[in-house]
Design an enzyme around this catalytic site. Structure first.
Site, PDB file in Angstrom:
ATOM      1  CB  SER A  13      -0.912  -0.006   1.229  1.00  0.00           C
ATOM      2  OG  SER A  13      -0.134   0.208   2.394  1.00  0.00           O
ATOM      3  N   GLY A  14       2.091   1.108  -0.535  1.00  0.00           N
ATOM      4  CA  GLY A  14       2.998   2.264  -0.577  1.00  0.00           C
ATOM      5  C   GLY A  14       2.657   3.185  -1.737  1.00  0.00           C
ATOM      6  CG  PHE A  15       5.252   6.520  -2.690  1.00  0.00           C
ATOM      7  CD1 PHE A  15       4.567   7.690  -2.433  1.00  0.00           C
ATOM      8  CD2 PHE A  15       6.430   6.266  -1.990  1.00  0.00           C
ATOM      9  CE1 PHE A  15       5.027   8.603  -1.489  1.00  0.00           C
ATOM     10  CE2 PHE A  15       6.901   7.169  -1.046  1.00  0.00           C
ATOM     11  CZ  PHE A  15       6.200   8.335  -0.793  1.00  0.00           C
ATOM     12  NE  ARG A  87      16.158   2.570  -9.718  1.00  0.00           N
ATOM     13  CZ  ARG A  87      16.800   2.950 -10.806  1.00  0.00           C
ATOM     14  NH1 ARG A  87      18.120   3.023 -10.794  1.00  0.00           N
ATOM     15  NH2 ARG A  87      16.159   3.229 -11.931  1.00  0.00           N
ATOM     16  NE  ARG A  93      14.110   0.103 -12.910  1.00  0.00           N
ATOM     17  CZ  ARG A  93      14.664   0.815 -13.882  1.00  0.00           C
ATOM     18  NH1 ARG A  93      15.830   0.477 -14.388  1.00  0.00           N
ATOM     19  NH2 ARG A  93      14.030   1.881 -14.368  1.00  0.00           N
ATOM     20  CB  THR A 124       7.996  -6.096  -6.667  1.00  0.00           C
ATOM     21  OG1 THR A 124       6.740  -5.859  -6.019  1.00  0.00           O
ATOM     22  CG2 THR A 124       9.122  -6.003  -5.653  1.00  0.00           C
ATOM     23  CG  ASN A 125      11.954  -2.473 -10.254  1.00  0.00           C
ATOM     24  OD1 ASN A 125      11.869  -3.069 -11.321  1.00  0.00           O
ATOM     25  ND2 ASN A 125      11.697  -1.187 -10.121  1.00  0.00           N
ATOM     26  CG  HIS A 180      11.874  -1.947 -15.786  1.00  0.00           C
ATOM     27  ND1 HIS A 180      11.568  -0.856 -16.567  1.00  0.00           N
ATOM     28  CD2 HIS A 180      11.674  -1.542 -14.499  1.00  0.00           C
ATOM     29  CE1 HIS A 180      11.199   0.144 -15.787  1.00  0.00           C
ATOM     30  NE2 HIS A 180      11.263  -0.239 -14.531  1.00  0.00           N
TER      31      HIS A 180
END
Ligand SMILES: NC(=O)c1ccc[n+]([C@@H]2O[C@H](COP(=O)([O-])OP(=O)(O)OC[C@H]3O[C@@H](n4cnc5c(N)ncnc54)[C@H](O)[C@@H]3O)[C@@H](O)[C@H]2O)c1
Ligand SMILES: O=C(O)C[C@H](O)C(=O)O
Length: 312
Positions: A13-15, A87, A93, A124-125, A180
């Site tokens: 639920s972050g950015f 990061r 990443r 997710t990276n 990516h």
């Protein structure tokens, strides 16, 4: 049989997770369940309630809830994974791989328990490797585990081209393939402004500069933000992928897909042109590549393989 509204769970639920939840709700793609770790339960509930309270103002009519209990995600139609660390300036990443791989393991197993028929889109990276990890941990078929990078990377490319040519963003198309990372492969030959090939409108030097800026686009935002990474354009990209699947749109979209011989690679997740619809990745489109483009894609695939080797 009663028709049911779609249910979309957003893990993290972050950015990026919170922004994605809001964009999905604003488009009324379905009810949204926002999930985070138990320590984050209260803020997650708070974010969800705050978004819900925007619904009477904006007029979107779906439910949004926050939780740390995976039972609440039961029978999701789509699960989006944004959980994990992002990061900071000075990091790549790939520096996130060990921490985020552990998170993917636990999240994938919860999803497989509560929503064995769902589609998963991973953000997710390092995202190519994290999508691979979720594919292995979930045991899901490859067409139901998809990674997001190409929509975002292509969006950045289109933004820079539109700025350079002073043209509407609506008329600029592009296609970014590969991993990516900083050696992703923007394909100029398949990029146009109103149907006109870009290399007839821009000099090679200007195009090279745009390709370079696109490759470093994530790092540019990390440098500007100072304490995290991009989230508006990533959330918009996830929303487009969610819509393509939930509305069975069969859109031609670059997705991170599991390759079994396509483009000459196997047992790897990599960004390629796909048809995204109600069955997830319905097709991988194999474009003809020049020797130079193939060499660039080989380099990008080799970087992804290196990260996968760490995982394995
Ligand atoms: N693929 C892409 O194009 C792309 C774009 C943007 C961000 N990302 C990646 O997305 C990830 C999230 O970025 P962000 O900016 O939202 O980070 P963030 O730190 O704002 O949010 C991450 C959230 O994940 C939560 N989390 C951690 N472990 C969890 C678990 N086991 N279960 C549920 N939630 C958990 C954290 O508590 C946090 O709230 C990062 O890895 C970032 O690099 C990828
Ligand atoms: O650059 C990052 O670390 C986040 C994301 O992958 C991005 O491209 O914005």
């Amino acid at each position: 049989m009663a028709i049911k509204r779609s249910k979309i769970s957003v893990i993290g639920s972050g950015f990026t997770g919170a922004t994605t939840a809001l964009m999905i709700a604003q488009k009324e793609l379905g009810d949204v369940v926002l999930v985070d770790i138990p320590d984050m339960e209260e803020p997650t509930k708070g974010r969800a309630l705050d978004m819900l309270e925007a619904s009477p103002v904006q007029g979107f009519d779906v439910n949004i809830t926050g939780t740390s209990n995976y039972e609440d995600t039961k029978d999701s139609d789509l699960v989006i994974i944004t959980a994990g660390i992002a990061r900071k300036p000075g990091m790549t990443r790939d520096d996130l791989v060990n921490t985020n791989a552990k998170i993917m393991k636990s999240v994938a197993s919860e999803i497989a328990t509560y929503s064995p028929e769902t589609f998963i889109v991973v953000l997710t990276n390092p995202v190519d490797a994290m999508t691979y990890s979720v594919f292995k941990e979930s045991g899901f078929p490859k067409e139901r585990v998809i990674g997001q990078s190409g929509v975002l990377d292509t969006a950045r490319f289109r933004t820079f081209v539109a700025q350079e040519l002073n043209l509407s963003i609506k008329d600029i198309t592009g296609f970014v393939l590969g991993g990516h990372g900083d050696d992703m492969v923007p394909l100029i030959r398949y990029s146009h402004a109103g149907g006109i090939p870009l290399d007839t409108l821009l000099s090679k030097d200007r195009l090279d500069a745009i390709v370079e800026r696109t490759r470093k686009g994530g790092g540019e935002i990390v440098g500007l933000l100072g304490n995290g990474s991009a989230y508006y354009a990533p959330a918009a990209s996830l929303t487009v992928m969610a819509e393509a699947i939930l509305k069975d749109q069969r859109r031609v979209i670059p997705s991170i897909a599991y390759l079994e011989g396509e483009y000459g690679y196997s047992d790897i997740y990599l960004g390629v042109p796909t048809i995204l619809g109600g069955n997830g990745i319905e097709e991988i489109i194999e474009l003809d590549l020049t020797d130079e483009e193939k060499a660039d894609l080989d380099k990008s695939a080799a970087s992804v393989k290196e990260v996968l080797d760490v995982l394995k």
